[in-house]
Design a protein around this motif. Structure first.
Motif: not given
Length: 796
Positions: A512-518
């Motif tokens: 669920x860590x979408x921003x960090x992955x981006x």
């Protein structure tokens, strides 16, 4: 490059570039007719001109670059002009279109005195025209602008009205006259003035000394001297131009009964020794000085006070051998006594000039790369994954990098699926413009279904090879299981790439860590071709998180050489922060400092702890320093070492620190960024972990005295055109960072991924060269000096 190339203008050299006129590029240039242009050439003034005939877009990029070069060229005192050719113009510089795009060099003062030729027919025509009229000084030099070339031009400046100077750089022409030594410059004197029969060839004398101004002067003076002189004086009292030039004299002893035969012998000897010694015919019958009855040759050295030698020689070859061996000894002794030597053009400060000069005669196996044109470009890059070099055949940097590119092709021959190609933008400027190529050289990687990626690293074989090999994998690699993640961290997954990057980076994220992955994906895209990055974001990511004590989101840095894995938290870290973390992780812990990598470590903005060594360093010293690094005692310093055998400039650095060259090895701390103080580790102490730690604590406490303070002035370029760093910064600022979509795993054979990637030419900048450290905790070191000597740019 310019500083070395334009030394040839000391006698007023003019460069004439033959090209095709393109209106949009040259509006600011003055327009002259050929007659008007040549009438405006002034003695001692340098001029750059191109001759134009018709509109054509083929040379548009070159003309645009030339137009932009007007101002910096004027800084060097070089005028720039456009010469419009008309149909009636018969000048050799206004030829047909297929004869254009050639460069000619001539002198405003020596336009007629020095003729540049390229064929044997040219030489024969000049020789036939001058028979019975004048002699010729024919010279071959390896390249225009070399010391030998300058020496010939300076000689022509003095003797050009007396002799016809002819110059060539063509090896085939040199070989055609019987000299196969193309590695050295040569000068021949053609004795054409005395040839009255046009069917006969002019006699030729080769100058056997190196082509220096003084040697050429001496050689020409001996050519002017009489071939044979008859004397009746004491040999010890005779004075000729040869003695004044430091050459010996050879007296052929004759008598009345054998005069005619002796004179023929003396003339033959004189031709054999022309330029090496003076030859005189001495009449024994008219001489009052006693000469041993059996002596037929007298040899007199050039040095004053040395008695003459009376020789008995049976043949001419023995005489020639005796003279040449003695002349050779004198030259060697003179060279040994010289304080200065001729510059070694194979080793220069300007690496571009050095490469071009060193490889100027090197035949390149261009067949290892595919030459592309406007017709073949699209079909070729679509049909295969391709590396394309865009270069300009007239540009020195392009030609230097072409050598490295061919070396790369040799290394990759038979091992890579990437097709290596090249486009000469001097011939296909429209194609280069369409590919957004406006400066040279540029390397781009083309893969099916994706936008091209530009290479922005160092222009060298190894760096480009690393970029190509690391670009085989995606950015970042999508790891799908814990087992695969362990193989990735151990180096097994991409073990063939470990030699190109000894650090593998794995990002750990919850699903669920979408921003960090981006942010991490953007950083991986940015570093593609420069680092190995991977991402793991499966449900069982906590298995890896717990094993390596990593708080999500986190980075795992696997250092394969040390065999250790380090975790770094990424909470609140944006893409730029991640890029900086990875960039710093790629740096070596205890690197060998070289001219190439010094800027990388200077940008860390820390004092340098440098171990100077005359060769490889003692393993015990390295172990002690690495132990201090491991224990975090050197976090506020950049520990490194410098091998004077690999980087001789280190001697000059040490001499700026000390009055005399100190004994090695030597350990110093240099605080370049806040004070300029230099501290030396005590020479009477062993370099051990304990001694180093005590010394560093004294430095931190301010208990050690510096040995010198580096000057606080900022080192600026002598002219605006030399301010390359500001130009690079300006160019970098024009390319803002943008995000790339996520990539998937790939190797040489691309998988069915049709996602589009933005052209990396707009977003990639060399991380080490352009990134700045955002947050940097300054240490408490050298605070007192920082108040008085704050400066950013110093000479190490």
């Amino acid at each position: 490059m310019m500083s070395s190339s334009f030394n040839i203008f000391r006698v007023g050299i003019s460069v004439v570039i033959m090209c095709i006129f393109y209106k949009s590029a040259v509006d600011s240039l003055s327009e002259l007719s050929p007659q008007k242009y040549f009438s405006t050439l002034q003695p001692g003034k340098a001029s750059l001109a191109y001759f134009c005939q018709a509109d054509s877009p083929r040379t548009s990029i070159f003309l645009e670059e030339l137009n932009e070069a007007i101002t910096p060229l004027q800084d060097y005192g070089i005028s720039v002009a456009k010469v419009n050719c008309v149909k009636e113009e018969t000048s050799r510089y206004c030829g047909k279109e297929e004869d254009l795009m050639k460069a000619y060099l001539f002198s405003a003062l020596l336009f007629n005195e020095v003729k540049y030729i390229t064929t044997l027919e040219d030489l024969q025509n000049i020789e036939n025209a001058l028979k019975g009229k004048a002699n010729i000084a024919f010279s071959y030099v390896r390249a225009i602008g070399t010391p030998e070339h300058r020496a010939v031009m300076e000689a022509a400046f003095v003797y050009g009205t007396t002799y016809q100077f002819v110059l060539t750089t063509e090896t085939a022409l040199l070989e055609s006259i019987g000299n196969e030594d193309i590695e050295n410059a040569h000068l021949y004197f053609f004795h054409c003035k005395q040839v009255l029969d046009l069917t006969l060839q002019c006699r030729r004398t080769l100058m056997e000394q190196p082509l220096t101004t003084l040697n050429i002067h001496q050689f020409i003076k001996t050519m002017e001297a009489p071939l044979l002189t008859e004397v009746t004086e004491d040999p010890q009292q005779v004075s000729t131009v040869h003695l004044q030039l430091g050459l010996p004299l050879v007296f052929i002893v004759s008598q009345q009964a054998t005069y005619e035969a002796d004179r023929r012998t003396a003339e033959w000897v004189a031709w054999r020794l022309l330029g090496k010694a003076g030859v005189l015919l001495l009449l024994r019958d008219s001489l009052e000085v006693d000469i041993p009855q059996h002596s037929n040759v007298i040899f007199r050295r050039a040095e004053e006070g040395v008695p003459v030698e009376f020789l008995v020689l049976d043949d001419i070859d023995s005489l020639i051998s005796h003279v040449e061996s003695n002349v050779h000894i004198e030259e060697i002794q003179e060279d040994e006594d010289e304080d200065t030597k001729s510059p070694n053009m194979d080793v220069q400060d300007d690496e571009v000039a050095e490469t071009v000069y060193r490889d100027r005669k090197r035949p390149l196996p261009l067949e290892l790369t595919v030459e592309l044109t406007e017709e073949t470009f699209n079909t070729t890059v679509v049909a295969s994954d391709s590396i394309v070099l865009f270069y300009a055949g007239w540009q020195a940097v392009s030609m230097a990098f072409l050598q490295s590119y061919i070396d790369l092709a040799i290394k990759l021959k038979g091992t890579s699926t990437m097709l290596l190609t090249r486009v000469n933008c001097a011939d296909w400027s429209d194609l280069c413009t369409k590919q957004n190529v406006t400066e040279f050289p540029v390397v781009k990687m083309y893969k099916e279904g994706k936008n091209p990626v530009s290479y922005v690293g160092m222009l060298g074989t190894e760096d480009l090879l690393k970029f190509i090999q690391l670009s085989r994998i995606s950015c970042p690699v999508n790891i799908t299981s814990v087992q695969e993640a362990e193989e990735y961290l151990s180096g097994e997954l991409y073990k063939d790439l470990i030699s190109y990057s000894s650090v593998s980076v794995l990002g750990l994220f919850s699903p669920n860590m979408t921003t960090a992955k981006e942010d991490f994906t953007e950083a991986g895209n940015y570093l593609k071709g420069y680092a190995i990055t991977g991402i793991y974001s499966e449900e069982d990511v906590l298995i890896l998180s717990d094993k390596y004590a990593a708080t999500l989101p986190a980075l795992l840095l696997s250092r394969h050489k040390e065999g250790k894995i380090e975790s770094i938290p990424l909470a609140n870290s944006h893409a730029q922060d991640i890029i900086q973390i990875i960039t710093n992780a790629l740096l070596e812990t205890f690197p060998e400092i070289t001219v190439e990598n010094l800027p990388i470590y200077l940008r860390l903005q820390k004092p340098l702890l440098i171990l100077f060594s005359d060769g490889s360093i003692n393993p015990q010293y390295k172990k002690a320093i690495l132990m201090l690094v491991k224990e975090k005692h050197l976090d506020s310093l950049t520990p490194c070492w410098l091998n004077l055998k690999n980087t001789p400039v280190g001697r000059g650095i040490l001499q700026s620190y000390f009055d005399t060259m100190p004994p090695l090895p030597l350990l110093v701390v240099v605080n370049l960024h806040s004070g300029g103080q230099v501290f030396a580790f005590p020479s009477d102490q062993a370099i051990t972990e304990q001694n180093l730690l005590l010394w560093l604590k004294k430095l931190e406490a301010g208990l050690e005295n510096h040995i010198t303070i580096l000057p606080a002035q900022e080192w600026k370029p002598p002219l605006p055109a030399y301010d390359f760093l500001s130009m690079m910064d300006a160019a970098a600022s024009q390319h803002p960072t943008r995000k790339d979509p996520e990539c998937t795993k790939e190797m040489d054979v691309q998988e069915n991924d049709k996602k589009q990637h933005e052209d990396k030419s707009a977003i990639i900048k060399e991380p080490i060269e352009t990134l700045r450290i955002k947050h940097w905790n300054r240490s408490n070191w050298f605070k007192e000096g920082e108040k008085s000597f704050r400066h950013d740019n110093k000479e190490l």
